[in-house]
Design a protein around this motif. Structure first.
Motif, short mmCIF file in Angstrom:
data_model
loop_
_atom_site.label_atom_id
_atom_site.label_comp_id
_atom_site.label_asym_id
_atom_site.label_seq_id
_atom_site.Cartn_x
_atom_site.Cartn_y
_atom_site.Cartn_z
N LEU A 169 15.17 -30.97 -23.07
CA LEU A 169 16.04 -29.80 -23.23
C LEU A 169 17.12 -29.71 -22.16
N ARG A 170 17.18 -30.70 -21.27
CA ARG A 170 18.18 -30.68 -20.20
C ARG A 170 19.62 -30.61 -20.73
N PRO A 171 19.95 -31.28 -21.85
CA PRO A 171 21.34 -31.20 -22.35
C PRO A 171 21.75 -29.83 -22.87
N PHE A 172 20.78 -28.91 -23.03
CA PHE A 172 21.07 -27.62 -23.66
C PHE A 172 20.97 -26.49 -22.63
N PRO A 173 22.09 -25.84 -22.32
CA PRO A 173 22.03 -24.71 -21.38
C PRO A 173 21.24 -23.56 -21.99
N ALA A 174 20.61 -22.76 -21.11
CA ALA A 174 19.76 -21.65 -21.57
C ALA A 174 19.92 -20.47 -20.65
N TYR B 282 26.09 -18.59 -25.46
CA TYR B 282 25.63 -19.96 -25.68
C TYR B 282 25.87 -20.35 -27.14
N PRO B 283 27.02 -20.89 -27.46
CA PRO B 283 27.35 -21.22 -28.85
C PRO B 283 26.37 -22.23 -29.45
N CYS B 284 26.12 -22.08 -30.70
CA CYS B 284 25.33 -23.01 -31.52
C CYS B 284 23.82 -22.90 -31.32
N ALA B 285 23.33 -23.01 -30.06
CA ALA B 285 21.88 -23.12 -29.88
C ALA B 285 21.49 -22.88 -28.43
#
Length: 507
Positions: free
Chosen positions: A43-48, A76-79
């Motif tokens: 999940l590192r590529p996805f900011p949260a 956080y666009p998209c996901a």
């Protein structure tokens, strides 16, 4: 002082058991640590949003998550990944292109929500996958065909008018404030019992189904709470928790009512056969019983009860929430309420009768229904567990085994998809605007092979109910008691919906 022979004999097995338990605990800790490290890497590529190292996003998930979700969708666009405790993450998506890829796959339903619901509903259409799901879907489809639905208009109108008669007694000669969700919930249950099972329950008048209604509401709350509390994901921990014991009791209530419905209908059909009654009875339960008689080996009594359980719960729960939110939206927007009423009067006159063909002419009220389903989708999300890696449109990937949640709420409130998403605007659903929109931008009933089997029945019920309500009443919000969203699997009003009702003069 030397140890006795007995002490030595008992000490060795205890030491071995202690070492064995310690080794198991250590292995489990290593397993959980590696799981967390793998999730962090994937999940590192996805900011949260900011997360607590141990609780994750649990606070957001359990408190006012709908309002908070709007903020996250904008930021956080998209996901975004959503952590449920330190060792489990759900991946939320709310972009139409992502939704299209996700829904075109054949991933299984997530183990969490549906596994949690199985003890109280059984393995029906909602919880099944694979060939058994397909078998049940094919068996139930004729009950939701147009020919079957046409026969539902009259009993629906009767149930709605029964509720409106109660409202007239409450209002008498002057305007009154009424908590409408409780009334609508009983009315929706009355409708599904008549249309799907051929049962005259009089549940709007007597209290025979009050335990059932309370049980469904409480069960929904427990399932939702368990889903977003990682401690309760483990069956043994949940079983011995206060909610676990209560969950078993409530599940028994649902099974008892479902069994009564089945047995009552079997007795009715048997009596008709003994009288050589040639009249054709083809409600949904009749279709299931007929198919079961023809295929005894492939559709068991447990399957029958599971489907009745599922239809009873899902058939009234989401419909009651939808109608309540629609009434509230029109109360907040009197200009749209007046326009709906004008359309209804031009089609129905004084509303002494209502037909299938007349419902098809209600174009503006249909747009209002769709806009309510966009603004407040009764089922705010669907989830799947990836059986193979998923590549998103921007090239980033998720591994097999990840639980992906398609947030219908987030999709419908995404400012990149909808202009002014928090504004109630039925004109979004004119044919011209609908044709220009992404096909996966509006998914209140999901889409594809696993879409909601009862969506036409739900739309029919909403049209009948709203048409008859607006003919007899003008509704306005009680601004001193605004509704709040419950943290349930179906978006219900936490403390009900309080509206000012004003009886309209007969035309």
């Amino acid at each position: 002082m030397e140890s006795s022979w007995l002490e030595t004999r008992w000490a060795r097995p205890l030491h071995l058991a202690f070492v064995f338990c310690l080794a198991l605990g250590l292995l489990q800790a290593i397993k959980l640590y590696l799981r967390r490290q793998r999730l962090l890497r994937d999940l590192r590529p996805f900011p949260a949003p900011p997360t607590h190292w141990f609780l994750g996003h649990q606070k957001f998930l359990q408190e006012d998550r709908m309002e908070k979700l709007d903020e996250i969708v904008e930021k956080y666009p998209c996901a975004f990944p959503c952590w449920v405790g330190p060792f489990q993450a759900f991946f939320y998506i709310y972009d139409p292109d992502c939704a299209k890829i996700f829904l075109n796959r054949t991933d299984l339903k997530t183990q969490y929500l549906h596994k949690f619901m199985t003890p109280c509903l059984g393995k029906g259409l909602l919880n099944l996958d694979g060939p058994r799901w397909f078998q049940h879907r094919c068996l139930l489809m004729p009950g939701f065909h147009c020919d079957s639905l046409k026969t539902c208009v009259e009993p629906m109108a009767h149930s709605v008018n029964m509720m409106l008669d109660k409202w007239e007694k409450i209002c008498s000669a002057q305007e009154a404030t009424v908590e409408v969700f409780e009334h609508i919930n009983l009315m929706a249950l009355d409708i599904i019992m008549k249309c799907a099972f051929g049962q005259e329950t009089n549940c709007q008048i007597n209290g025979t189904y009050e335990p059932y209604v309370k049980a469904t509401f409480e069960l929904d709350k427990i399932v939702s709470s368990r889903l977003y509390n990682f401690w309760n994901h483990h069956d043994i921990i949940f079983k011995f928790s206060p909610n676990g014991h209560r969950f078993q009791e409530l599940g028994k209530v649902l099974h008892q009512y479902a069994e009564k419905v089945i047995q009552d209908r079997k007795k009715f059909l048997k009596a008709r056969m003994e009288q050589d009654d040639t009249q054709k009875y083809q409600n949904l339960l009749d279709i299931i019983l007929s198919a079961q008689a023809e295929n005894e080996g492939s559709f068991s009594e447990a399957d029958l009860q599971s489907e009745v359980n599922t239809i009873m719960w899902a058939g009234h729960d989401a419909s009651a929430a939808s109608l309540s939110w629609l009434l509230y939206c029109l109360a907040l927007n009197p200009e749209h309420q007046d326009r709906c009423r004008t359309e209804i009067r031009s089609i129905l006159g004084n509303g002494s009768s209502i037909t299938w063909d007349q419902l098809g002419e209600m174009s503006y009220i249909t747009m209002c229904i769709k806009e309510m389903l966009r603004l407040i989708p009764p089922v705010p999300s669907i989830s799947r567990e990836l059986n193979k890696p998923l590549t998103l449109p921007d090239g980033r990937s998720l591994p097999a085994g990840m639980t992906v949640v398609l947030s219908i709420w987030g999709l419908h409130h995404n400012p990149a998809v909808w202009k002014n998403p928090k504004v109630f605007d039925p004109l979004r659903f004119t044919k011209e605007n609908s044709d220009q929109r992404h096909p996966c931008a509006f998914l209140p009933f999901s889409t594809g092979s696993r879409n909601c089997i009862g969506q036409q029945l739900a739309m029919l019920e909403l049209k009948v109910a709203m048409a008859l309500i607006l003919l007899r009443f003008q509704v306005a919000p009680d601004l001193t008691r605004p509704p709040a969203f419950s943290s349930h699997t179906v978006l219900k009003p936490k403390h009900g919906i309080h509206l000012h009702l004003k009886k309209l003069p007969e035309c």
